[in-house]
Design a protein around this motif. Structure first.
Motif, PDB file in Angstrom:
ATOM      1  N   ALA A 106     -46.313  10.622 -21.130  1.00 42.80           N
ATOM      2  CA  ALA A 106     -45.210  11.530 -21.472  1.00 42.80           C
ATOM      3  C   ALA A 106     -43.909  10.823 -21.105  1.00 42.80           C
ATOM      4  O   ALA A 106     -43.922   9.834 -20.360  1.00 42.80           O
ATOM      5  N   PHE A 107     -42.798  11.359 -21.627  1.00 43.04           N
ATOM      6  CA  PHE A 107     -41.492  10.826 -21.240  1.00 43.04           C
ATOM      7  C   PHE A 107     -41.356  10.905 -19.721  1.00 43.04           C
ATOM      8  O   PHE A 107     -41.710  11.925 -19.111  1.00 43.04           O
ATOM      9  N   GLU A 108     -40.803   9.864 -19.139  1.00 45.27           N
ATOM     10  CA  GLU A 108     -40.484   9.902 -17.702  1.00 45.27           C
ATOM     11  C   GLU A 108     -39.573  11.107 -17.435  1.00 45.27           C
ATOM     12  O   GLU A 108     -39.765  11.855 -16.488  1.00 45.27           O
ATOM     13  N   ARG A 109     -38.583  11.275 -18.299  1.00 39.74           N
ATOM     14  CA  ARG A 109     -37.716  12.463 -18.293  1.00 39.74           C
ATOM     15  C   ARG A 109     -37.487  12.842 -19.745  1.00 39.74           C
ATOM     16  O   ARG A 109     -36.848  12.094 -20.487  1.00 39.74           O
ATOM     17  N   SER A 110     -38.015  13.984 -20.156  1.00 40.06           N
ATOM     18  CA  SER A 110     -37.845  14.359 -21.555  1.00 40.06           C
ATOM     19  C   SER A 110     -36.377  14.677 -21.842  1.00 40.06           C
ATOM     20  O   SER A 110     -35.720  15.357 -21.035  1.00 40.06           O
ATOM     21  N   PRO A 111     -35.858  14.214 -22.985  1.00 48.56           N
ATOM     22  CA  PRO A 111     -34.455  14.518 -23.321  1.00 48.56           C
ATOM     23  C   PRO A 111     -34.180  16.025 -23.382  1.00 48.56           C
ATOM     24  O   PRO A 111     -33.043  16.454 -23.212  1.00 48.56           O
ATOM     25  N   ASP A 112     -35.212  16.829 -23.611  1.00 51.19           N
ATOM     26  CA  ASP A 112     -34.972  18.289 -23.685  1.00 51.19           C
ATOM     27  C   ASP A 112     -35.036  18.954 -22.312  1.00 51.19           C
ATOM     28  O   ASP A 112     -34.948  20.177 -22.205  1.00 51.19           O
ATOM     29  N   GLY A 122     -40.210  21.846 -23.605  1.00 45.82           N
ATOM     30  CA  GLY A 122     -41.543  21.827 -24.214  1.00 45.82           C
ATOM     31  C   GLY A 122     -41.563  21.261 -25.625  1.00 45.82           C
ATOM     32  O   GLY A 122     -42.571  21.377 -26.321  1.00 45.82           O
ATOM     33  N   LEU A 123     -40.452  20.653 -26.058  1.00 45.40           N
ATOM     34  CA  LEU A 123     -40.381  20.195 -27.445  1.00 45.40           C
ATOM     35  C   LEU A 123     -40.951  18.796 -27.647  1.00 45.40           C
ATOM     36  O   LEU A 123     -41.281  18.411 -28.772  1.00 45.40           O
ATOM     37  N   ALA A 124     -41.065  18.028 -26.591  1.00 41.93           N
ATOM     38  CA  ALA A 124     -41.651  16.684 -26.734  1.00 41.93           C
ATOM     39  C   ALA A 124     -43.159  16.844 -27.012  1.00 41.93           C
ATOM     40  O   ALA A 124     -43.786  17.816 -26.603  1.00 41.93           O
ATOM     41  N   ARG A 125     -43.714  15.862 -27.697  1.00 45.01           N
ATOM     42  CA  ARG A 125     -45.065  16.064 -28.236  1.00 45.01           C
ATOM     43  C   ARG A 125     -46.188  16.007 -27.209  1.00 45.01           C
ATOM     44  O   ARG A 125     -47.335  16.316 -27.541  1.00 45.01           O
ATOM     45  N   SER A 128     -41.017   5.228 -19.282  1.00 47.01           N
ATOM     46  CA  SER A 128     -39.575   5.208 -19.572  1.00 47.01           C
ATOM     47  C   SER A 128     -39.367   4.746 -21.013  1.00 47.01           C
ATOM     48  O   SER A 128     -40.266   4.143 -21.620  1.00 47.01           O
ATOM     49  N   PHE A 129     -38.169   4.992 -21.547  1.00 48.43           N
ATOM     50  CA  PHE A 129     -37.862   4.546 -22.915  1.00 48.43           C
ATOM     51  C   PHE A 129     -38.025   3.035 -23.027  1.00 48.43           C
ATOM     52  O   PHE A 129     -38.486   2.524 -24.033  1.00 48.43           O
ATOM     53  N   GLN A 130     -37.636   2.338 -21.964  1.00 48.75           N
ATOM     54  CA  GLN A 130     -37.750   0.866 -21.996  1.00 48.75           C
ATOM     55  C   GLN A 130     -39.223   0.437 -21.999  1.00 48.75           C
ATOM     56  O   GLN A 130     -39.644  -0.376 -22.813  1.00 48.75           O
ATOM     57  N   ALA A 131     -40.006   1.036 -21.091  1.00 48.18           N
ATOM     58  CA  ALA A 131     -41.426   0.645 -20.988  1.00 48.18           C
ATOM     59  C   ALA A 131     -42.197   0.937 -22.275  1.00 48.18           C
ATOM     60  O   ALA A 131     -43.158   0.236 -22.603  1.00 48.18           O
ATOM     61  N   MET A 132     -41.754   1.972 -23.023  1.00 45.15           N
ATOM     62  CA  MET A 132     -42.432   2.328 -24.276  1.00 45.15           C
ATOM     63  C   MET A 132     -42.440   1.193 -25.293  1.00 45.15           C
ATOM     64  O   MET A 132     -43.301   1.125 -26.144  1.00 45.15           O
ATOM     65  N   LYS A 133     -41.426   0.328 -25.198  1.00 42.13           N
ATOM     66  CA  LYS A 133     -41.292  -0.745 -26.192  1.00 42.13           C
ATOM     67  C   LYS A 133     -41.837  -2.080 -25.660  1.00 42.13           C
ATOM     68  O   LYS A 133     -41.709  -3.115 -26.312  1.00 42.13           O
ATOM     69  N   GLY A 182     -44.777   2.372 -30.141  1.00 34.52           N
ATOM     70  CA  GLY A 182     -43.977   2.450 -28.920  1.00 34.52           C
ATOM     71  C   GLY A 182     -43.488   3.853 -28.615  1.00 34.52           C
ATOM     72  O   GLY A 182     -42.326   4.056 -28.271  1.00 34.52           O
ATOM     73  N   GLN A 183     -44.407   4.829 -28.741  1.00 32.99           N
ATOM     74  CA  GLN A 183     -44.010   6.220 -28.504  1.00 32.99           C
ATOM     75  C   GLN A 183     -44.971   6.896 -27.524  1.00 32.99           C
ATOM     76  O   GLN A 183     -46.008   6.340 -27.157  1.00 32.99           O
ATOM     77  N   ILE A 184     -44.618   8.114 -27.149  1.00 35.05           N
ATOM     78  CA  ILE A 184     -45.534   8.991 -26.412  1.00 35.05           C
ATOM     79  C   ILE A 184     -45.852  10.142 -27.355  1.00 35.05           C
ATOM     80  O   ILE A 184     -45.080  10.411 -28.277  1.00 35.05           O
ATOM     81  N   PRO A 185     -46.949  10.845 -27.166  1.00 28.95           N
ATOM     82  CA  PRO A 185     -47.950  10.645 -26.130  1.00 28.95           C
ATOM     83  C   PRO A 185     -49.053   9.692 -26.577  1.00 28.95           C
ATOM     84  O   PRO A 185     -49.260   9.474 -27.761  1.00 28.95           O
ATOM     85  N   THR A 186     -49.750   9.157 -25.573  1.00 26.27           N
ATOM     86  CA  THR A 186     -51.026   8.499 -25.831  1.00 26.27           C
ATOM     87  C   THR A 186     -52.081   9.273 -25.051  1.00 26.27           C
ATOM     88  O   THR A 186     -51.746  10.100 -24.184  1.00 26.27           O
ATOM     89  N   GLU A 237     -50.965   9.353 -31.807  1.00 24.24           N
ATOM     90  CA  GLU A 237     -50.770  10.382 -32.845  1.00 24.24           C
ATOM     91  C   GLU A 237     -51.342  11.716 -32.363  1.00 24.24           C
ATOM     92  O   GLU A 237     -52.563  11.876 -32.212  1.00 24.24           O
ATOM     93  N   THR A 238     -50.451  12.679 -32.198  1.00 22.63           N
ATOM     94  CA  THR A 238     -50.886  13.961 -31.642  1.00 22.63           C
ATOM     95  C   THR A 238     -51.934  14.652 -32.519  1.00 22.63           C
ATOM     96  O   THR A 238     -52.820  15.323 -31.992  1.00 22.63           O
ATOM     97  N   GLY A 239     -51.826  14.477 -33.840  1.00 16.55           N
ATOM     98  CA  GLY A 239     -52.825  15.106 -34.707  1.00 16.55           C
ATOM     99  C   GLY A 239     -54.214  14.587 -34.386  1.00 16.55           C
ATOM    100  O   GLY A 239     -55.176  15.354 -34.254  1.00 16.55           O
TER     101      GLY A 239
END
Ligand code: GTB
Length: 220
Positions: free
Chosen positions: A11-17, A21-24, A45-50, A61-65, A75-77
């Protein structure tokens, strides 16, 4: 949750929201809560994602895994479908009903979510473009088209096709992203449908967990 779990999600280290609960990761947490599977959350973190270590798990380079033993998914689906196939409670047993529930999962992600994401793009990434003011009403109307169709199909039913399923879980998650725009409230049966999803104990646990993770505290 349980330290004995074999499941780890990112998950995001700190979600922008800030934990609305909007992050996937929230939809994955919700699915795991519905089937009562404990899980760990690894912040990224955003940096570690990439960076290569995360790109090995998620090519974009995204969350979640999702990791469970040797299995890594992105892919959440796909993650929600995997969880639903591994446990009872999110997909019906009957083959036809199961196929229809999966169709609703695809509908949520492929048909309803794209115009909602377009609004985020228009409002955030394109906000300084000279044509944004002209484009926004078009984007809003494309969301309305989908919500109107979905509203007509749902009618007065509690869930999309019989009992609550992974299709509802993803559809509610997607619709939640349209709420800040005010569009969801234009369709009272959809707003009530989303509220029913949010009232589920599993959703409430998932929401509380991601809020706490993001440093927030629940008020209501
Ligand atoms: N199709 C993929 C899936 O369903 O798993 C999409 C994954 C995705 O978009 N992940 C986003 C991400 O990692 C987080 S959820 N973004 C970082 C990047 O691409 O560099 C999208 C999201 C982000 C923030 C909010 N918010 O703050 O409100 C809501 C949703």
């Amino acid at each position: 949750m349980d330290v004995l779990t074999t499941i780890t999600i990112t998950a995001f280290e700190r979600s922008p929201d800030g934990g609305q609960g909007l992050a996937r990761d929230t939809r994955v947490r919700w699915a795991l809560e519905e089937v009562r599977q404990p899980y760990r959350v690894r912040p990224v973190s955003f940096q570690a994602m990439k960076e290569p270590a995360h790109l090995a798990l998620h090519p974009f380079g995204q969350i979640p895994t999702y990791q469970d033993g040797d299995l890594t998914l992105f892919e959440t689906g796909a993650i929600v479908l995997h969880i639903a196939q591994q446990h009872t409670g999110l997909l019906p047993d009957d083959a036809g009903s199961r196929a229809r529930a999966i169709a609703w999962m695809f509908a949520a992600l492929n048909t309803v979510e794209p115009p909602i994401l377009e609004l985020t793009t228009a409002k955030i990434l394109e906000r300084d473009r000279p044509w944004t003011a002209e484009r926004l009403p078009l984007v809003m109307d494309r969301i309305r088209d989908r919500l109107k169709q979905l509203s007509a199909r749902l009618g007065g039913a509690e869930w999309l096709d019989g009992a609550f399923s992974a299709g509802d879980l993803l559809m509610v998650s997607v619709l939640l992203r349209s709420r800040p725009s005010g569009l969801l409230d234009e369709y009272p049966n959809l707003a009530a449908y989303v509220a029913r999803g949010e009232a589920r104990p599993a959703y409430r646990r998932a929401f509380a967990a991601q809020l706490a993770f993001n440093g927030g505290q629940q008020t209501g």
